[in-house]
Design an enzyme around this catalytic site. Structure first.
Site, mmCIF file in Angstrom:
data_model
loop_
_atom_site.group_PDB
_atom_site.id
_atom_site.type_symbol
_atom_site.label_atom_id
_atom_site.label_comp_id
_atom_site.label_asym_id
_atom_site.label_seq_id
_atom_site.Cartn_x
_atom_site.Cartn_y
_atom_site.Cartn_z
ATOM 1 N N ARG A 1 11.150 8.422 38.098
ATOM 2 C CA ARG A 1 10.736 7.015 38.219
ATOM 3 C C ARG A 1 9.486 6.900 39.101
ATOM 4 O O ARG A 1 8.588 6.118 38.817
ATOM 5 C CB ARG A 1 11.870 6.164 38.789
ATOM 6 C CG ARG A 1 13.072 6.075 37.853
ATOM 7 C CD ARG A 1 14.153 5.188 38.421
ATOM 8 N NE ARG A 1 13.842 3.795 38.224
ATOM 9 C CZ ARG A 1 14.255 2.800 39.004
ATOM 10 N NH1 ARG A 1 15.008 3.051 40.052
ATOM 11 N NH2 ARG A 1 13.935 1.568 38.746
ATOM 12 N N ARG B 1 20.914 5.477 49.094
ATOM 13 C CA ARG B 1 21.558 4.391 48.360
ATOM 14 C C ARG B 1 22.395 4.976 47.222
ATOM 15 O O ARG B 1 23.535 4.566 47.000
ATOM 16 C CB ARG B 1 20.476 3.462 47.803
ATOM 17 C CG ARG B 1 20.974 2.114 47.356
ATOM 18 C CD ARG B 1 19.842 1.139 47.181
ATOM 19 N NE ARG B 1 19.192 1.288 45.885
ATOM 20 C CZ ARG B 1 18.076 0.650 45.514
ATOM 21 N NH1 ARG B 1 17.470 -0.153 46.356
ATOM 22 N NH2 ARG B 1 17.566 0.820 44.336
ATOM 23 N N ARG C 1 4.033 -3.036 33.772
ATOM 24 C CA ARG C 1 4.210 -1.705 34.354
ATOM 25 C C ARG C 1 3.202 -0.713 33.781
ATOM 26 O O ARG C 1 3.189 0.438 34.196
ATOM 27 C CB ARG C 1 5.606 -1.206 34.016
ATOM 28 C CG ARG C 1 6.571 -1.214 35.211
ATOM 29 C CD ARG C 1 7.914 -0.715 34.708
ATOM 30 N NE ARG C 1 8.798 -0.266 35.718
ATOM 31 C CZ ARG C 1 9.765 -1.001 36.274
ATOM 32 N NH1 ARG C 1 9.892 -2.265 35.953
ATOM 33 N NH2 ARG C 1 10.585 -0.473 37.149
ATOM 34 N N LYS D 1 10.971 -5.081 45.633
ATOM 35 C CA LYS D 1 10.427 -6.140 44.761
ATOM 36 C C LYS D 1 11.484 -7.161 44.391
ATOM 37 O O LYS D 1 11.247 -8.360 44.448
ATOM 38 C CB LYS D 1 9.898 -5.553 43.433
ATOM 39 C CG LYS D 1 8.661 -4.716 43.538
ATOM 40 C CD LYS D 1 8.075 -4.433 42.156
ATOM 41 C CE LYS D 1 9.021 -3.707 41.218
ATOM 42 N NZ LYS D 1 9.358 -2.330 41.629
ATOM 43 N N ARG E 1 22.380 1.814 41.566
ATOM 44 C CA ARG E 1 22.614 1.581 40.154
ATOM 45 C C ARG E 1 22.654 2.935 39.442
ATOM 46 O O ARG E 1 22.277 3.953 40.007
ATOM 47 C CB ARG E 1 21.456 0.757 39.599
ATOM 48 C CG ARG E 1 21.282 -0.572 40.307
ATOM 49 C CD ARG E 1 20.271 -1.411 39.567
ATOM 50 N NE ARG E 1 19.041 -0.719 39.324
ATOM 51 C CZ ARG E 1 17.869 -1.100 39.796
ATOM 52 N NH1 ARG E 1 17.784 -2.167 40.542
ATOM 53 N NH2 ARG E 1 16.783 -0.436 39.519
HETATM 54 P P1 AMP Z 1 13.630 -2.121 37.486
HETATM 55 O O1 AMP Z 1 14.934 -2.780 37.777
HETATM 56 O O2 AMP Z 1 12.458 -3.059 37.447
HETATM 57 O O3 AMP Z 1 13.356 -0.931 38.373
HETATM 58 O O4 AMP Z 1 13.738 -1.547 35.990
HETATM 59 C C1 AMP Z 1 14.730 -0.618 35.622
HETATM 60 C C2 AMP Z 1 14.296 0.160 34.374
HETATM 61 O O5 AMP Z 1 14.097 -0.740 33.282
HETATM 62 C C3 AMP Z 1 12.978 0.907 34.499
HETATM 63 O O6 AMP Z 1 13.123 2.174 35.117
HETATM 64 C C4 AMP Z 1 12.538 1.013 33.044
HETATM 65 O O7 AMP Z 1 13.274 2.017 32.363
HETATM 66 C C5 AMP Z 1 12.981 -0.332 32.492
HETATM 67 N N1 AMP Z 1 11.926 -1.352 32.622
HETATM 68 C C6 AMP Z 1 11.943 -2.476 33.393
HETATM 69 N N2 AMP Z 1 10.818 -3.174 33.261
HETATM 70 C C7 AMP Z 1 10.031 -2.484 32.396
HETATM 71 C C8 AMP Z 1 8.728 -2.666 31.869
HETATM 72 N N3 AMP Z 1 7.968 -3.727 32.213
HETATM 73 N N4 AMP Z 1 8.262 -1.735 30.991
HETATM 74 C C9 AMP Z 1 9.000 -0.681 30.617
HETATM 75 N N5 AMP Z 1 10.225 -0.428 31.091
HETATM 76 C C10 AMP Z 1 10.755 -1.316 31.976
#
Ligand code: AMP
Length: 191
Positions: free
Chosen positions: A145, A127, A88, A13, A134
Protein backbone atom coordinates in the site's frame (compact mmCIF):
# COMPACT_ATOMS: atom_id res chain seq x y z
CA UNK A 1 -16.26 24.12 0.16
CA UNK A 2 -14.83 21.29 -1.95
CA UNK A 3 -11.68 19.63 -0.72
CA UNK A 4 -9.37 16.71 -1.37
CA UNK A 5 -7.35 15.11 1.43
CA UNK A 6 -4.09 13.50 0.37
CA UNK A 7 -1.81 11.28 2.40
CA UNK A 8 -0.42 7.76 2.67
CA UNK A 9 -2.43 4.97 4.33
CA UNK A 10 -2.43 5.50 8.10
CA UNK A 11 -1.85 9.27 7.92
CA UNK A 12 -5.22 9.96 9.53
CA UNK A 13 -7.18 11.08 6.44
CA UNK A 14 -10.36 9.30 7.50
CA UNK A 15 -10.26 10.72 11.03
CA UNK A 16 -9.57 14.28 9.86
CA UNK A 17 -12.15 14.09 7.06
CA UNK A 18 -14.83 12.99 9.55
CA UNK A 19 -13.96 15.84 11.95
CA UNK A 20 -13.92 18.43 9.18
CA UNK A 21 -17.18 17.14 7.75
CA UNK A 22 -18.79 17.72 11.18
CA UNK A 23 -17.27 21.17 11.63
CA UNK A 24 -18.08 22.44 8.13
CA UNK A 25 -21.34 20.51 7.53
CA UNK A 26 -20.15 19.11 4.25
CA UNK A 27 -20.30 15.53 2.96
CA UNK A 28 -17.45 13.13 3.72
CA UNK A 29 -16.80 10.97 0.64
CA UNK A 30 -14.50 8.08 1.51
CA UNK A 31 -13.97 5.79 -1.49
CA UNK A 32 -12.46 3.15 0.85
CA UNK A 33 -15.67 3.18 2.94
CA UNK A 34 -17.81 3.00 -0.21
CA UNK A 35 -15.85 -0.01 -1.48
CA UNK A 36 -16.03 -1.74 1.93
CA UNK A 37 -19.81 -1.20 1.97
CA UNK A 38 -20.11 -2.54 -1.61
CA UNK A 39 -18.05 -5.52 -0.57
CA UNK A 40 -20.20 -6.23 2.50
CA UNK A 41 -23.32 -5.97 0.32
CA UNK A 42 -21.71 -8.32 -2.25
CA UNK A 43 -22.47 -6.02 -5.17
CA UNK A 44 -20.63 -6.74 -8.46
CA UNK A 45 -18.24 -3.82 -7.83
CA UNK A 46 -17.69 -4.96 -4.23
CA UNK A 47 -16.91 -8.52 -5.24
CA UNK A 48 -14.53 -7.32 -7.96
CA UNK A 49 -12.77 -4.93 -5.55
CA UNK A 50 -12.34 -7.39 -2.67
CA UNK A 51 -9.27 -9.22 -3.93
CA UNK A 52 -7.62 -6.01 -5.14
CA UNK A 53 -8.12 -4.34 -1.76
CA UNK A 54 -6.73 -7.35 0.11
CA UNK A 55 -3.55 -7.12 -1.97
CA UNK A 56 -3.29 -3.40 -1.28
CA UNK A 57 -3.55 -2.57 -4.98
CA UNK A 58 -5.81 0.02 -6.59
CA UNK A 59 -9.27 -0.64 -7.99
CA UNK A 60 -9.32 0.37 -11.72
CA UNK A 61 -9.67 4.07 -12.45
CA UNK A 62 -12.85 3.70 -14.55
CA UNK A 63 -14.65 1.97 -11.66
CA UNK A 64 -13.63 4.64 -9.16
CA UNK A 65 -14.43 7.55 -11.48
CA UNK A 66 -17.94 6.15 -12.11
CA UNK A 67 -18.53 5.83 -8.34
CA UNK A 68 -17.43 9.42 -7.62
CA UNK A 69 -19.24 10.84 -10.62
CA UNK A 70 -22.55 9.49 -9.24
CA UNK A 71 -21.77 10.36 -5.65
CA UNK A 72 -21.03 14.08 -6.13
CA UNK A 73 -24.49 14.54 -7.65
CA UNK A 74 -26.21 13.36 -4.45
CA UNK A 75 -28.11 16.14 -2.63
CA UNK A 76 -25.83 16.06 0.45
CA UNK A 77 -22.94 17.22 -1.74
CA UNK A 78 -24.68 20.46 -2.75
CA UNK A 79 -23.01 22.33 0.15
CA UNK A 80 -19.60 20.87 -0.62
CA UNK A 81 -17.61 17.74 0.09
CA UNK A 82 -14.34 16.32 1.34
CA UNK A 83 -12.82 13.63 -0.85
CA UNK A 84 -10.98 11.09 1.31
CA UNK A 85 -9.09 8.50 -0.76
CA UNK A 86 -9.91 9.93 -4.19
CA UNK A 87 -8.17 10.80 -6.46
CA UNK A 88 -5.35 8.29 -6.03
CA UNK A 89 -3.85 8.43 -9.55
CA UNK A 90 -3.21 11.15 -12.14
CA UNK A 91 -5.97 9.79 -14.46
CA UNK A 92 -8.42 9.98 -11.51
CA UNK A 93 -7.34 13.59 -10.81
CA UNK A 94 -7.78 14.51 -14.48
CA UNK A 95 -11.21 12.88 -14.55
CA UNK A 96 -12.18 14.79 -11.39
CA UNK A 97 -11.20 18.07 -13.05
CA UNK A 98 -13.48 17.24 -15.97
CA UNK A 99 -16.34 16.15 -13.69
CA UNK A 100 -16.14 19.40 -11.73
CA UNK A 101 -15.72 21.57 -14.83
CA UNK A 102 -18.85 19.96 -16.33
CA UNK A 103 -20.74 21.13 -13.23
CA UNK A 104 -19.13 24.58 -13.24
CA UNK A 105 -17.47 23.99 -9.90
CA UNK A 106 -13.87 23.56 -8.76
CA UNK A 107 -11.72 22.49 -5.82
CA UNK A 108 -11.06 25.05 -3.09
CA UNK A 109 -8.05 23.21 -1.73
CA UNK A 110 -6.11 19.97 -1.61
CA UNK A 111 -4.70 19.29 1.85
CA UNK A 112 -1.76 16.97 2.20
CA UNK A 113 -1.34 15.29 5.58
CA UNK A 114 2.44 14.86 5.69
CA UNK A 115 3.86 12.03 7.81
CA UNK A 116 7.13 10.25 8.39
CA UNK A 117 6.69 6.96 6.55
CA UNK A 118 8.93 4.93 8.90
CA UNK A 119 6.82 5.99 11.90
CA UNK A 120 3.68 5.38 9.89
CA UNK A 121 4.63 1.79 9.07
CA UNK A 122 5.27 1.18 12.77
CA UNK A 123 1.83 2.65 13.63
CA UNK A 124 -0.05 0.52 11.11
CA UNK A 125 1.81 -2.68 12.01
CA UNK A 126 0.92 -2.12 15.69
CA UNK A 127 -2.71 -1.52 14.74
CA UNK A 128 -2.75 -4.77 12.71
CA UNK A 129 -1.08 -6.74 15.52
CA UNK A 130 -3.51 -5.47 18.12
CA UNK A 131 -6.34 -6.99 16.08
CA UNK A 132 -7.97 -3.56 15.62
CA UNK A 133 -6.80 -3.14 12.06
CA UNK A 134 -8.91 -3.74 9.00
CA UNK A 135 -8.34 -6.84 6.83
CA UNK A 136 -6.27 -4.74 4.43
CA UNK A 137 -3.97 -3.70 7.30
CA UNK A 138 -2.22 -7.09 7.33
CA UNK A 139 1.51 -6.48 7.56
CA UNK A 140 2.34 -7.98 4.14
CA UNK A 141 -0.24 -5.71 2.48
CA UNK A 142 1.15 -2.60 4.12
CA UNK A 143 4.40 -2.38 2.26
CA UNK A 144 2.50 -2.72 -0.99
CA UNK A 145 0.00 0.00 0.00
CA UNK A 146 2.87 2.36 0.82
CA UNK A 147 4.65 1.47 -2.46
CA UNK A 148 1.43 2.07 -4.40
CA UNK A 149 1.05 5.43 -2.66
CA UNK A 150 4.62 6.46 -3.51
CA UNK A 151 4.36 5.41 -7.13
CA UNK A 152 0.79 6.28 -8.07
CA UNK A 153 -0.57 8.83 -5.58
CA UNK A 154 2.46 10.94 -4.56
CA UNK A 155 2.65 12.45 -8.11
CA UNK A 156 -0.64 14.22 -7.28
CA UNK A 157 1.30 16.53 -4.93
CA UNK A 158 3.06 18.03 -7.95
CA UNK A 159 -0.16 17.93 -10.03
CA UNK A 160 -2.07 20.03 -7.49
CA UNK A 161 0.90 22.25 -6.55
CA UNK A 162 1.08 23.35 -10.18
CA UNK A 163 -2.60 24.33 -9.96
CA UNK A 164 -2.00 26.49 -6.87
CA UNK A 165 -4.46 24.66 -4.58
CA UNK A 166 -2.00 22.58 -2.55
CA UNK A 167 -1.80 23.01 1.25
CA UNK A 168 0.22 20.96 3.73
CA UNK A 169 -0.29 20.08 7.39
CA UNK A 170 2.04 18.19 9.71
CA UNK A 171 0.37 14.83 10.36
CA UNK A 172 2.80 13.85 13.11
CA UNK A 173 0.82 15.73 15.78
CA UNK A 174 -2.15 14.77 17.94
CA UNK A 175 -5.55 14.41 16.25
CA UNK A 176 -6.64 17.77 17.76
CA UNK A 177 -3.47 19.52 16.65
CA UNK A 178 -3.79 18.20 13.09
CA UNK A 179 -7.43 19.36 13.05
CA UNK A 180 -6.36 22.85 14.18
CA UNK A 181 -3.63 22.93 11.52
CA UNK A 182 -6.22 21.97 8.90
CA UNK A 183 -8.47 24.84 9.95
CA UNK A 184 -5.54 27.23 9.67
CA UNK A 185 -4.52 25.90 6.24
CA UNK A 186 -8.10 26.19 4.98
CA UNK A 187 -8.60 29.72 6.24
CA UNK A 188 -5.62 30.65 4.11
CA UNK A 189 -7.04 28.64 1.22
CA UNK A 190 -10.47 30.21 1.20
CA UNK A 191 -9.65 33.88 1.86
P1 AMP B 1 -8.72 3.51 2.01
O1 AMP B 1 -9.71 3.17 3.06
O2 AMP B 1 -8.91 4.87 1.39
O3 AMP B 1 -7.29 3.30 2.45
O4 AMP B 1 -8.97 2.48 0.80
C1 AMP B 1 -8.88 1.09 0.99
C2 AMP B 1 -8.61 0.39 -0.35
O5 AMP B 1 -9.68 0.65 -1.26
C3 AMP B 1 -7.37 0.85 -1.09
O6 AMP B 1 -6.19 0.21 -0.64
C4 AMP B 1 -7.71 0.50 -2.53
O7 AMP B 1 -7.57 -0.90 -2.76
C5 AMP B 1 -9.19 0.82 -2.59
N1 AMP B 1 -9.43 2.22 -2.99
C6 AMP B 1 -9.97 3.22 -2.24
N2 AMP B 1 -10.04 4.36 -2.93
C7 AMP B 1 -9.51 4.11 -4.16
C8 AMP B 1 -9.27 4.88 -5.32
N3 AMP B 1 -9.59 6.19 -5.38
N4 AMP B 1 -8.71 4.25 -6.40
C9 AMP B 1 -8.41 2.95 -6.38
N5 AMP B 1 -8.58 2.16 -5.31
C10 AMP B 1 -9.13 2.72 -4.20
Amino acid sequence: MRLVLLGPPGAGKGTQAALLSDRCKIAHLSTGDMLRAARAAKTPVGLRAAEIMDRGDLVPDDVMIAIISDRIDEPDCANGFILDGFPRTIPQAEALERLLADRNIGLDAVVRIAVDEAILLDRIVKRAESGEGRADDKAETLKNRLDVFRKQTAPLIEFYSSRGVMREVDGMQSIEEVAASMDKALRVATT
